[in-house]
Enzyme design. Structure first.
Site, PDB file in Angstrom:
ATOM      1  N   GLY B   8       0.843  -1.194   0.000  1.00  0.00           N
ATOM      2  CA  GLY B   8       0.000   0.000   0.000  1.00  0.00           C
ATOM      3  C   GLY B   8       0.877   1.242   0.000  1.00  0.00           C
ATOM      4  N   GLU B  12       1.322  12.031   2.170  1.00  0.00           N
ATOM      5  CA  GLU B  12       1.042  13.313   2.817  1.00  0.00           C
ATOM      6  C   GLU B  12       0.965  14.358   1.708  1.00  0.00           C
ATOM      7  OE1 GLU B  12       3.555  14.363   6.273  1.00  0.00           O
ATOM      8  OE2 GLU B  12       4.344  12.339   6.085  1.00  0.00           O
ATOM      9  N   TYR B 102      -6.647  11.276   7.103  1.00  0.00           N
ATOM     10  CA  TYR B 102      -6.513  11.923   8.409  1.00  0.00           C
ATOM     11  C   TYR B 102      -5.466  13.028   8.360  1.00  0.00           C
ATOM     12  CZ  TYR B 102      -2.195   9.249   9.343  1.00  0.00           C
ATOM     13  OH  TYR B 102      -0.929   8.726   9.305  1.00  0.00           O
ATOM     14  N   ASP B 104      -1.972  14.216   9.453  1.00  0.00           N
ATOM     15  CA  ASP B 104      -0.702  13.729   9.967  1.00  0.00           C
ATOM     16  C   ASP B 104       0.237  14.931  10.078  1.00  0.00           C
ATOM     17  OD1 ASP B 104       1.323  12.168  10.858  1.00  0.00           O
ATOM     18  OD2 ASP B 104       1.850  11.343   8.902  1.00  0.00           O
ATOM     19  N   SER B 111      -3.924   7.233   3.343  1.00  0.00           N
ATOM     20  CA  SER B 111      -3.226   5.940   3.402  1.00  0.00           C
ATOM     21  C   SER B 111      -4.107   4.923   2.709  1.00  0.00           C
ATOM     22  CB  SER B 111      -2.998   5.509   4.847  1.00  0.00           C
ATOM     23  OG  SER B 111      -2.129   6.398   5.492  1.00  0.00           O
ATOM     24  N   ASN B 165       4.475   0.524   1.709  1.00  0.00           N
ATOM     25  CA  ASN B 165       4.511  -0.577   2.678  1.00  0.00           C
ATOM     26  C   ASN B 165       4.403  -1.904   1.950  1.00  0.00           C
ATOM     27  OD1 ASN B 165       4.354   1.004   5.245  1.00  0.00           O
ATOM     28  ND2 ASN B 165       2.526   1.768   4.215  1.00  0.00           N
ATOM     29  N   ARG B 247       6.408  -5.437   8.137  1.00  0.00           N
ATOM     30  CA  ARG B 247       5.964  -4.467   7.143  1.00  0.00           C
ATOM     31  C   ARG B 247       7.190  -3.638   6.802  1.00  0.00           C
ATOM     32  NH1 ARG B 247       3.286   1.165   7.844  1.00  0.00           N
ATOM     33  NH2 ARG B 247       3.989   0.872   9.970  1.00  0.00           N
ATOM     34  N   HIS B 249       8.749  -0.571   5.581  1.00  0.00           N
ATOM     35  CA  HIS B 249       8.224   0.785   5.511  1.00  0.00           C
ATOM     36  C   HIS B 249       9.242   1.598   4.724  1.00  0.00           C
ATOM     37  CE1 HIS B 249       7.040   4.581   7.986  1.00  0.00           C
ATOM     38  NE2 HIS B 249       6.079   4.328   7.145  1.00  0.00           N
TER      39      HIS B 249
END
Lengths: 68, 513
Positions: B8, B12, B102, B104, B111, B165, B247, B249
């Site tokens: 995924g 931002e 959301y 951040d 996301s 990810n 995961r 990142h």
């Protein structure tokens, strides 16, 4: 929280065939550089109408906080 | 499987507005970002987005756990690393497509839901552009002008991330994974960069480079994401059964507007991960003498001729490094190994990676419809020819920012898309459906369908849980630790039997699902 449930794990690493992806489109035949530039020029003419009129102020004002 | 795995993208978004408060002061980016998230949730309605007063379930967040085997002390962490605590002032919504939207820090963040192929990742990444655009339009109707930019730098020292990810088996030793990935990640902007006007963190020098992010990378391996940003991030927060999965990142990548670029970024990395997992001895032995310097050197040269030194004395270009990884991947794909099943996704990624890399080595301009930095550079160079502008001309910096505007009336990348000069991989209607419909083959389906069906009775969610109201009005947490559990195939029948969360929970309590 009063309680919880779990969806139990099931490993499915190699048994799932992927969705059929369409074949990549064949590459467009190369136009001559003159033709390509004409197309780009007409696009730039169009873009000219939406570009920020005062580029210096626009760039100066584009200030962000840092993030992750 | 090959390039297929759970993955995924988190993005931002840059944000600007002309709004001012009662004293005539500009609104802070936190307030503006809150406006954006609330506007989307309100405009989309409760069957498409949870109201922003609902929560995020932080129970399984571990942002200070380090993949190298320890946990950072909270007292030593920068406040920006504490992403696991509830702040009621932060707008947060979970969408019916399984995404999280959301605030951040000082940016709206989309996301994407977890998907199982690079092509689906492209689709849900594009859907995120429409989510941001819908919020902008809702705010415009209220007389509140906000612009959103899918980029990663302001050119004045600030960088904000696009994180990828990838689910990786816990059995792969992290140190080896990091070492084998670093040269690939250093060179990946050659096929995956979005392009940037300006060199250096505050654009100290004029010019054009491949990557938005390269100049903000300061370490090889590390836990941080906001300071001393590393090439390989060690945050060990799997959002999945921890002893089975990691995961990975990835914080070095750019936000991308070009479909093929996004596909290549995720597809090539996923293929290299498979190589690391199945044929570690085939991963090219190309240890860079100085990876943090090399990532900038490669990014700063659009001619792609700059070489970077290896520890064995060789000097290779960015395309050379990618060639060595691609050859190893092609060899593994042809090996007949069961993990390299030639599914359509894998064939597509490897075919495109090969054709783009070969074309870049002949003449980067051949890739103007596929590779985003090339597309941006060709446009800017033509502008320069017409106007005589130097690289320090503010009009070029303005075009660079405007390239990433989510509004199709102003966004230059979107103008190129509409003109057919940026190849589309995902049809417009499939992107539109991804704004509301979750992926069917991951647990995002359960998360998204809960939002769609039960809206008001979903009180919180996270990547691996959904918190629902039971028949006594109490909160119950349904855990989904496996990313490929709770798919449409597995639980569509279950959900179809219930119109309330209380009855769903009753069945969940009585049966092993």
């Amino acid at each position: 929280m009063a309680g919880s449930q779990q969806f139990h794990s099931r490993r499915r690493d190699d048994d799932a065939p992927g969705p059929e992806a369409p074949e990549p489109a064949p590459a467009a035949p190369q136009a001559s550089s003159t033709e390509r530039d004409d197309a780009l020029d007409s696009l730039l003419d169009e873009i000219d109408g939406v570009l920020e009129k005062n580029a210096t102020d626009f760039v100066h004002g584009f200030v962000q906080k840092g993030g992750q | 499987m090959s390039v297929r795995r759970v993955m995924g993208i988190e993005t931002e978004l840059g944000i600007t507005s002309t709004q001012v408060d009662q004293r005539g002061e500009p609104l802070t980016p936190m307030v503006l970002s809150g406006q954006v998230v609330r506007a989307y949730a309100a405009g989309a309605g409760p069957t498409a987005a949870l109201p922003t007063g609902s929560g995020w379930d932080y129970a399984d967040e571990t942002p200070l756990r380090d993949a190298r085997g320890y946990e950072m002390a909270r007292a030593l962490a920068h406040v920006s690393q504490l992403t696991d605590t509830f702040d009621p002032t932060i707008a947060n919504s979970v969408l019916s497509n399984g995404a999280r939207f959301y605030v951040d820090h000082a940016h709206p963040e989309y996301s994407s839901p977890e998907v199982t192929s690079p092509r689906e990742a492209v689709r849900y990444d594009r859907a995120g552009e429409l989510v941001g655009l819908a919020a902008v339009r809702t705010l415009a109707e209220q007389g509140r002008a906000v612009s959103l930019y899918k980029n990663n730098v302001d050119g004045k020292g600030a960088s904000y991330g696009t994180h990828e990810n990838y689910l990786v088996p816990r059995t792969v030793p992290f140190d080896r994974l990091a070492a084998q990935l670093i040269p690939f990640l250093v060179a990946r902007p050659v096929i995956a960069g979005a392009g940037r006007v300006g060199l250096g963190q505050v654009s100290e020098r004029s010019g054009f480079q491949l990557s938005q992010r390269a100049d903000y990378l300061e370490a090889e391996v590390g836990l941080e994401t906001t300071l001393r940003r590393p090439i390989v991030n060690t945050r060990d927060e799997p959002h999945a059964t921890p002893h089975v999965h990691r995961r990975l990142h990835v914080i070095v990548g750019d936000a991308t507007m070009a479909d093929v670029t996004t596909l290549l970024a995720l597809g090539s990395l996923s293929a290299v991960l498979r190589l690391v997992e199945t044929h570690p001895g085939w991963v090219p032995d190309v240890r860079l003498a100085d990876p943090v310097t090399a990532v900038k050197q490669i990014s700063h040269d659009p001619s792609l001729r700059t070489t970077v030194p290896l520890t064995d004395g060789r000097d290779l270009t960015g395309p050379d490094l990618l060639e060595s990884y691609l050859e190893a991947v092609e060899r593994a794909a042809a090996s007949g190994h069961e993990a390299w099943e030639p599914d359509a996704d894998t064939t597509e990624v490897l075919t495109r990676w090969r054709s783009v890399l070969d074309a870049l080595r002949r003449d980067p301009a051949e890739c103007a419809a596929q590779v985003e930095w090339v597309a941006k550079l060709v446009l800017l160079e033509r502008f320069r020819e017409r106007t005589g502008a130097g690289w320090d001309d503010p009009r070029l910096a303005a075009m660079d920012i405007q390239w990433h505007d989510l509004d199709p009336a102003r966004g230059l990348a979107q103008k190129l898309r509409a003109a057919g000069r940026l190849e589309r991989l995902v049809p417009v209607d499939e992107v539109a459906s991804a704004v509301t419909d979750p992926p069917e083959d991951t647990r995002a389906w359960f998360r998204g369908e809960c939002v769609r069906r039960f809206g008001g009775d979903v009180r919180a969610a996270s990547w691996d849980s959904v918190v629902l109201l039971d028949e006594r009005g109490k909160l119950r947490r349904v855990q989904v630790p496996e990313p490929t559990a709770a798919t449409r195939e597995r639980i569509s029948g279950l959900l179809a039997r219930h119109t309330t969360t209380a009855s769903l929970l009753t069945e969940l309590a009585s049966e092993d699902v």
